[in-house]
Design an enzyme around this catalytic site. Structure first.
Site, PDB file in Angstrom:
ATOM      1  N   LYS A   1       0.768  -1.223   0.082  1.00 50.62           N
ATOM      2  CA  LYS A   1       0.016  -0.190   0.062  1.00 50.62           C
ATOM      3  C   LYS A   1       0.906   1.041  -0.147  1.00 50.62           C
ATOM      4  O   LYS A   1       1.867   1.300   0.794  1.00 50.62           O
ATOM      5  CB  LYS A   1      -0.870   0.044   1.338  1.00 50.62           C
ATOM      6  CG  LYS A   1      -1.947   1.228   1.282  1.00 50.62           C
ATOM      7  CD  LYS A   1      -2.977   0.953   2.629  1.00 50.62           C
ATOM      8  CE  LYS A   1      -3.680   2.030   2.717  1.00 50.62           C
ATOM      9  NZ  LYS A   1      -5.025   1.773   3.954  1.00 50.62           N
TER      10      LYS A   1
ATOM     11  N   SER B   1      -9.984   2.140   2.922  1.00 53.74           N
ATOM     12  CA  SER B   1      -8.914   2.604   2.012  1.00 53.74           C
ATOM     13  C   SER B   1      -8.121   1.699   1.101  1.00 53.74           C
ATOM     14  O   SER B   1      -7.530   2.240   0.140  1.00 53.74           O
ATOM     15  CB  SER B   1      -8.086   3.817   3.079  1.00 53.74           C
ATOM     16  OG  SER B   1      -7.194   3.178   3.812  1.00 53.74           O
TER      17      SER B   1
ATOM     18  N   SER C   1     -10.573  -0.129   6.916  1.00 48.67           N
ATOM     19  CA  SER C   1      -9.641   0.007   5.522  1.00 48.67           C
ATOM     20  C   SER C   1      -9.043  -1.265   5.307  1.00 48.67           C
ATOM     21  O   SER C   1      -8.680  -1.399   4.052  1.00 48.67           O
ATOM     22  CB  SER C   1      -8.514   1.061   5.772  1.00 48.67           C
ATOM     23  OG  SER C   1      -9.375   2.459   5.725  1.00 48.67           O
TER      24      SER C   1
END
Lengths: 95, 493
Positions: free
Chosen positions: B78, B158, B182
């Protein structure tokens, strides 16, 4: 509207985010909607409840206070949008 | 080549160890898949040179008999984790082309165990969002499509790039972070496994901060076993993060015994929220039956303050965000927009650098922390947080785990909720309480909606009891037997 346009202007100033006049009304609406919604917390009696300070019960470990001479000046300033001789540079602050 | 991307992490590990395949082959196969996935917009930076170099080094170590636990396994990262020499942006314009000169502890742990970095994955700007639509690189697209529509769907957020990359076989696993759901909500939206460990299990050092008392890193993978393997490498004490806990990291894979007889599973009645769809309700009941058949005991429990978790979260998280994001001032790194004086420069830089949702949250955070409001909002929310943590504590006197749905709906269409912050926030209704109480939680794919989209179930564990959590998740995964895959529409011309 719990957050009027003047309040938006004030908190934007505190947050150091430039906001245009046209943006004030929609922001006032957005922030008011969210803050009106969180008002429901008022229903809960919390008079004798301690605020959470640590999410997991733990002892914070102390580490030894040792001076290190890593000399990272180059790495520290490497990503600066503007720097000179290993220093960050900013617009003149003192007259 | 495609065969190699079909492997689970555990299967790839076995084939590498048996020298049936090399890490270079495995890594190349994933790079080929990643390069053909532009339509998904999962990777924001692909690092083929780094990947192939790491893979070759892994092959050399395997040859010498020096393989680490994740030797040669290609992973996505990420874009919230700082990676030495590789651009890290948190998918925000304000970080511009920021290129760290250091490595986050979590990723450093993975590389030390032999893993290979494929590249950096899309996410909501500063991890603020539930749909991956607030990214400066544009939305990441869910590989799944509804059977009754061709509309592009959100992959959740997210960690949308992480969930998409894993669901589309563009990586064997991916790192992710979870502040209010997330990791778990995007896993639910994409038919993957998303694990948020206990707060303090993984070091936060070198991960771009959103809300420091809630943020926690974890893996997104295709199986529970893969999650156990990845978490073992990611976790551990780090003296650079005082909130990372100095307790032993167990062998999570060894916890997957397949035996949950006698485990007590709580069903919280407050999670039966108004307007919950029949299919979510049905899936939850199905999950209860599966666990019961496996020998677990089902116990009805109450978590009375559940409905206050989301509003409390939307005070605490923005407050901490406004404080954390104060560092983006156009001086030390990232974007700078020139101004008449230093204040003007700060204001213009932050106005241009932050997207709408980030700005909204920074303003809310600034407001609730400002003079005269601090007690009414921030302290009040932290008191509610105490009550929510106490609810869980009470429940865990009677039970070992909780079972709930992960999200109130399957994936929704791009653009559907983007102009309505409140309805977007409500997506996290089942995941946020877990962060507020610092507990570990896992989402695993349990079924398909009536229009063919994945739905997840969430298990919530006791503090630092990831073992039991993974053990039950493994059993539930086996019972659910989820094997559906999205059709590969993104590779078509």
């Amino acid at each position: 509207m719990s957050v009027d346009e003047n309040t938006v202007r004030r908190i934007a100033k505190l947050a150091r985010i430039a906001v245009t006049e046209e943006e004030l009304a929609p922001l006032s609406k957005d922030l008011s909607t969210i803050l009106d919604w969180v008002e429901q917390l008022g229903e809960v009696d919390t008079d004798h409840v301690p605020p959470m300070t640590s999410v997991v019960e733990m002892e914070i470990k102390m580490r030894k206070d040792i001076v290190r001479h890593d000399n990272l000046q180059k790495q520290v300033t490497q990503n600066a949008p503007q720097s000179e001789d290993g220093f960050f540079t900013v617009p003149k602050v003192i007259e | 080549m495609t065969e190699l991307t079909k492997l689970t992490l555990a299967e790839a590990r076995a084939k590498l160890a048996a020298k049936e395949i090399t890490s270079v082959e495995l890594t190349e196969a994933h790079l080929v898949a990643a390069k053909a996935s532009d339509k998904l917009n999962a990777y924001v930076t692909l690092t083929p040179d780094v990947a192939l170099k790491m893979a070759a080094a892994s092959d050399a170590r395997i040859e010498k008999g020096e393989a680490g636990p994740l030797e040669g396994i290609p992973l996505g990262v990420k874009d919230l984790f700082c990676t030495d020499g590789v651009r890290t942006t948190a998918c925000s314009n304000i970080l511009d082309d920021f290129t760290p000169t250091y490595e986050s502890t979590v990723t450093a742990n993975l590389w030390a165990d032999g893993a290979v970095m494929l590249g950096k994955l899309n996410n909501d700007e500063f991890a603020m969002g539930s749909s991956n639509e607030t990214s400066r690189f544009g939305p990441c697209i869910n590989p799944w499509k509804a059977s009754d529509s061709d509309a592009d769907l959100v992959p959740g957020g997210s960690s949308g790039g992480s969930s998409t990359a894993v669901a589309s076989h563009l990586a064997l696993g991916a790192t992710a972070t979870d502040t209010g759901g997330s990791i778990r909500q995007p896993a639910s939206f994409t038919g993957t496994v998303g694990m948020k460990p206990t707060y303090g299990r993984c070091s936060r050092w070198g991960t771009v901060a959103f809300a420091s008392s809630l943020d926690q890193a974890g893996p997104i993978t295709r199986t529970v076993r893969d999650a156990a393997i990845m978490l073992k490498s990611m976790a551990g004490h780090d003296e650079k993060d005082t909130t990372s806990v100095d307790i032993e990291v167990p062998d999570y894979e060894a916890a997957l015994t397949g035996d949950i007889r006698g485990l007590k599973i709580g069903i919280p009645k407050e999670y039966r929220v108004e307007g919950m769809s029949d299919e979510i309700e049905k899936l939850w009941t199905q999950g209860i039956d599966w666990l019961k058949s496996a020998g677990a005991e089902i116990v009805d429990v109450s978590l009375p303050h559940t409905k206050y978790a989301l509003p409390a979260y939307y005070i605490v998280a923005p407050a901490e965000a406004s404080s954390n994001l104060a560092r983006y001032d156009g001086v030390r790194y990232g974007l700078r927009v020139q101004g008449d004086d230093i204040t003007d420069m700060y204001e213009k830089t932050r106005a241009e650098g932050f997207g709408d949702e980030v700005r909204r949250r920074v303003l809310i955070g600034t407001y609730v922390l400002s003079a005269g409001y601090y007690d009414a909002y921030y302290i009040k929310a932290q008191k509610i947080r105490t009550l929510i943590a106490q609810d869980f504590k009470q429940a865990y006197k009677k039970i070992d785990l909780l079972l709930t749905p992960t999200a109130p709906s399957p994936a929704f269409a791009i653009g559907e909720k983007v102009d309505d912050p409140l309805s977007m926030y409500l997506n996290d209704v089942f995941t946020v309480p877990v962060n507020l109480a610092g507990l570990p939680g896992i989402s695993l794919p349990a079924g398909l909606s009536s229009n063919g989209l994945p739905l997840g179930l969430q298990l919530i564990g006791r503090t630092f009891d990831e073992d039991t959590l993974l053990r039950a998740a493994d059993v539930l995964e086996e019972a659910a037997g989820f094997s559906a895959e999205p059709s590969k529409w993104w590779t078509e011309a």
